[in-house]
Design a protein around this motif. Structure first.
Motif, short mmCIF file in Angstrom:
data_model
loop_
_atom_site.label_atom_id
_atom_site.label_comp_id
_atom_site.label_asym_id
_atom_site.label_seq_id
_atom_site.Cartn_x
_atom_site.Cartn_y
_atom_site.Cartn_z
N ILE A 223 1.18 23.66 -13.17
CA ILE A 223 1.05 24.00 -11.76
C ILE A 223 1.46 22.85 -10.86
CG2 ILE A 223 -0.64 24.62 -9.98
CD1 ILE A 223 -2.25 25.90 -12.34
N PHE A 224 1.09 21.65 -11.25
CA PHE A 224 1.25 20.52 -10.34
C PHE A 224 2.55 19.77 -10.59
CE2 PHE A 224 -3.28 21.34 -10.54
CZ PHE A 224 -3.59 21.39 -9.18
N PRO A 225 3.07 19.12 -9.55
CA PRO A 225 4.26 18.28 -9.75
C PRO A 225 3.93 17.11 -10.65
CG PRO A 225 3.35 17.93 -7.56
CD PRO A 225 2.59 19.07 -8.16
N ASP A 226 4.96 16.42 -11.09
CA ASP A 226 4.77 15.25 -11.96
C ASP A 226 4.35 14.07 -11.08
OD1 ASP A 226 4.87 13.15 -13.71
OD2 ASP A 226 6.81 13.67 -14.57
N HIS A 227 3.04 13.96 -10.85
CA HIS A 227 2.54 12.93 -9.95
C HIS A 227 2.82 11.52 -10.48
CE1 HIS A 227 0.73 15.56 -7.03
NE2 HIS A 227 0.04 16.19 -7.97
N PHE B 118 0.10 34.10 -13.62
CA PHE B 118 -1.03 33.84 -12.73
C PHE B 118 -1.12 34.92 -11.66
CE2 PHE B 118 -0.30 29.04 -13.60
CZ PHE B 118 -0.97 29.15 -14.80
N ASP B 119 0.05 35.35 -11.15
CA ASP B 119 0.06 36.41 -10.13
C ASP B 119 -0.40 37.74 -10.72
OD1 ASP B 119 1.00 34.66 -8.22
OD2 ASP B 119 3.11 35.24 -8.45
N GLU B 120 0.00 38.01 -11.94
CA GLU B 120 -0.30 39.30 -12.55
C GLU B 120 -1.73 39.39 -13.07
OE1 GLU B 120 2.52 39.91 -15.68
OE2 GLU B 120 4.25 39.54 -14.37
N ARG B 121 -2.18 38.34 -13.77
CA ARG B 121 -3.45 38.41 -14.50
C ARG B 121 -4.55 37.54 -13.88
NH1 ARG B 121 -1.26 37.65 -20.76
NH2 ARG B 121 0.42 39.20 -20.63
N GLY B 122 -4.13 36.56 -13.08
CA GLY B 122 -5.09 35.58 -12.58
C GLY B 122 -5.00 34.31 -13.40
N TYR B 123 -5.37 33.21 -12.80
CA TYR B 123 -5.24 31.91 -13.46
C TYR B 123 -6.14 31.81 -14.69
CZ TYR B 123 -5.85 26.95 -14.32
OH TYR B 123 -5.94 25.73 -14.93
N ALA C 43 6.65 25.44 -4.74
CA ALA C 43 5.62 24.70 -4.01
C ALA C 43 4.72 25.65 -3.22
CB ALA C 43 6.27 23.69 -3.07
N ARG C 44 5.32 26.68 -2.66
CA ARG C 44 4.51 27.64 -1.89
C ARG C 44 3.61 28.47 -2.80
NH1 ARG C 44 9.43 27.91 1.52
NH2 ARG C 44 8.82 27.14 3.59
N ARG C 45 4.11 28.81 -3.97
CA ARG C 45 3.29 29.56 -4.93
C ARG C 45 2.13 28.69 -5.41
NH1 ARG C 45 7.70 31.98 -9.01
NH2 ARG C 45 5.96 33.15 -9.88
N ARG C 46 2.38 27.41 -5.62
CA ARG C 46 1.32 26.49 -6.01
C ARG C 46 0.26 26.42 -4.91
NH1 ARG C 46 3.99 21.88 -5.90
NH2 ARG C 46 4.67 22.02 -8.05
N TYR C 47 0.70 26.32 -3.67
CA TYR C 47 -0.22 26.23 -2.54
C TYR C 47 -1.13 27.45 -2.48
CZ TYR C 47 -1.72 25.82 2.36
OH TYR C 47 -2.46 25.74 3.52
N ALA C 48 -0.53 28.63 -2.67
CA ALA C 48 -1.32 29.86 -2.64
C ALA C 48 -2.34 29.88 -3.78
CB ALA C 48 -0.40 31.07 -2.73
N LEU C 49 -1.92 29.41 -4.95
CA LEU C 49 -2.81 29.42 -6.11
C LEU C 49 -3.96 28.43 -5.96
CD1 LEU C 49 -3.33 30.54 -8.97
CD2 LEU C 49 -1.87 28.70 -9.85
N THR C 50 -3.65 27.20 -5.55
CA THR C 50 -4.69 26.18 -5.42
C THR C 50 -5.66 26.52 -4.30
OG1 THR C 50 -3.23 24.81 -4.06
CG2 THR C 50 -3.31 24.32 -6.40
N SER C 51 -5.21 27.34 -3.34
CA SER C 51 -6.10 27.75 -2.26
C SER C 51 -7.18 28.71 -2.76
CB SER C 51 -5.30 28.43 -1.13
OG SER C 51 -4.38 27.53 -0.56
N LYS C 52 -6.92 29.35 -3.91
CA LYS C 52 -7.86 30.36 -4.42
C LYS C 52 -8.71 29.86 -5.58
CE LYS C 52 -4.52 33.31 -5.18
NZ LYS C 52 -3.75 34.53 -5.54
N VAL C 53 -8.26 28.84 -6.30
CA VAL C 53 -8.95 28.39 -7.51
C VAL C 53 -9.59 27.02 -7.27
CG1 VAL C 53 -8.71 27.88 -9.97
CG2 VAL C 53 -7.29 29.67 -8.92
N GLY C 54 -10.92 26.98 -7.28
CA GLY C 54 -11.64 25.76 -6.95
C GLY C 54 -11.31 24.58 -7.85
N ALA C 55 -11.19 24.84 -9.15
CA ALA C 55 -10.91 23.75 -10.09
C ALA C 55 -9.56 23.11 -9.80
CB ALA C 55 -10.95 24.28 -11.52
N LEU C 56 -8.60 23.92 -9.38
CA LEU C 56 -7.28 23.39 -9.05
C LEU C 56 -7.31 22.60 -7.76
CD1 LEU C 56 -5.03 26.43 -10.04
CD2 LEU C 56 -5.62 24.41 -11.39
N ARG C 57 -8.11 23.05 -6.80
CA ARG C 57 -8.27 22.27 -5.56
C ARG C 57 -8.85 20.91 -5.86
NH1 ARG C 57 -10.08 27.07 -3.40
NH2 ARG C 57 -12.26 26.40 -3.43
#
Length: 231
Positions: A57-61, A22-27, A102-116
């Protein structure tokens, strides 16, 4: 000493591979096949561990919600609010244990609307669980009690998310102490079932809080609050 990558469990290898890609290519540009290949496993192994790319990406809710239900189920009427605080702490501790993930997830979900959007839907599940528990604890079917349960549940979730985000942004050195303090403040906002904000028979309710002002400066305001008068 950390384990060599090939000796990590497949589930963890997949998560590490996914976030690296995800960091290299994008989600959007990363596929399940890409993740499996980077982790050194096949598609079958991927789907044994995760239902989808998003699930990596997400924890086991589901598991976290079960932990909350189990903790709430052990409470009595008199310890219900303690159980709520403990349950919130359980969720926070899960994120703290994840650490950098958890921090990497936070950064990713902050950028991808569908994940938010998915994250918001997950938060709603926690709020619904707390609301149902609090409503049952109140034992009052009236509309006003239902509203109080909704407000309490929303406040509980907001307190958790506030502390969690502070930690994710590197702004909190002791998130466990912060969540305990936040929950004390949240639960102090609401009366116990049957309470009206005052004590039957004319007693006095005192609410403790911190202030930077001297006691002598605060006393006039406290007296006005008790007497119900304006400043």
């Amino acid at each position: 000493m950390s384990k060599a990558p090939e000796r990590l469990p497949a589930r963890l290898r997949l998560a590490e591979a996914a976030f690296a890609l995800f960091d290299e290519r994008g989600y959007e540009q990363t596929t399940v096949e890409d993740i499996a290949e980077r982790a050194g496993v096949g598609r079958t192994t991927f789907f044994r561990n995760y239902r989808s790319k998003e699930a990596v990406i997400f924890p086991d809710h589901d598991r976290l919600l079960r932990l909350i239900r189990d903790r709430l189920a052990t409470s009595s009427h008199s310890t219900a609010l303690v159980a709520v605080s403990d349950a919130v702490r359980l969720v926070l501790l899960h994120y703290l244990d994840e650490g950098d993930l958890a921090r990497r997830r936070y950064a990713l979900t902050s950028k991808v609307g569908a994940l938010r959007d998915r994250e918001i839907a997950s938060v709603a599940r926690y709020q619904r669980l707390f609301r149902e528990f609090i409503a049952e604890w109140m034992g009052d079917p009236t509309a006003s009690a239902s509203l109080r349960a909704e407000l309490m549940a929303a406040s509980v979730v907001a307190a958790h998310n506030h502390v969690l985000r502070r930690w994710l942004r590197g702004e909190s050195d002791d998130p466990v102490a912060e969540i305990d303090e936040a929950m004390r403040e949240v639960l102090a906002l609401f009366p116990t079932p049957g309470g009206t904000g005052g004590t039957p028979g004319g007693g006095t309710t005192v609410i403790a809080f911190r202030s930077g002002q001297d006691l002598d400066a605060l006393l006039p305001s406290l007296r006005r609050a008790v007497e119900g008068t304006s400043p």
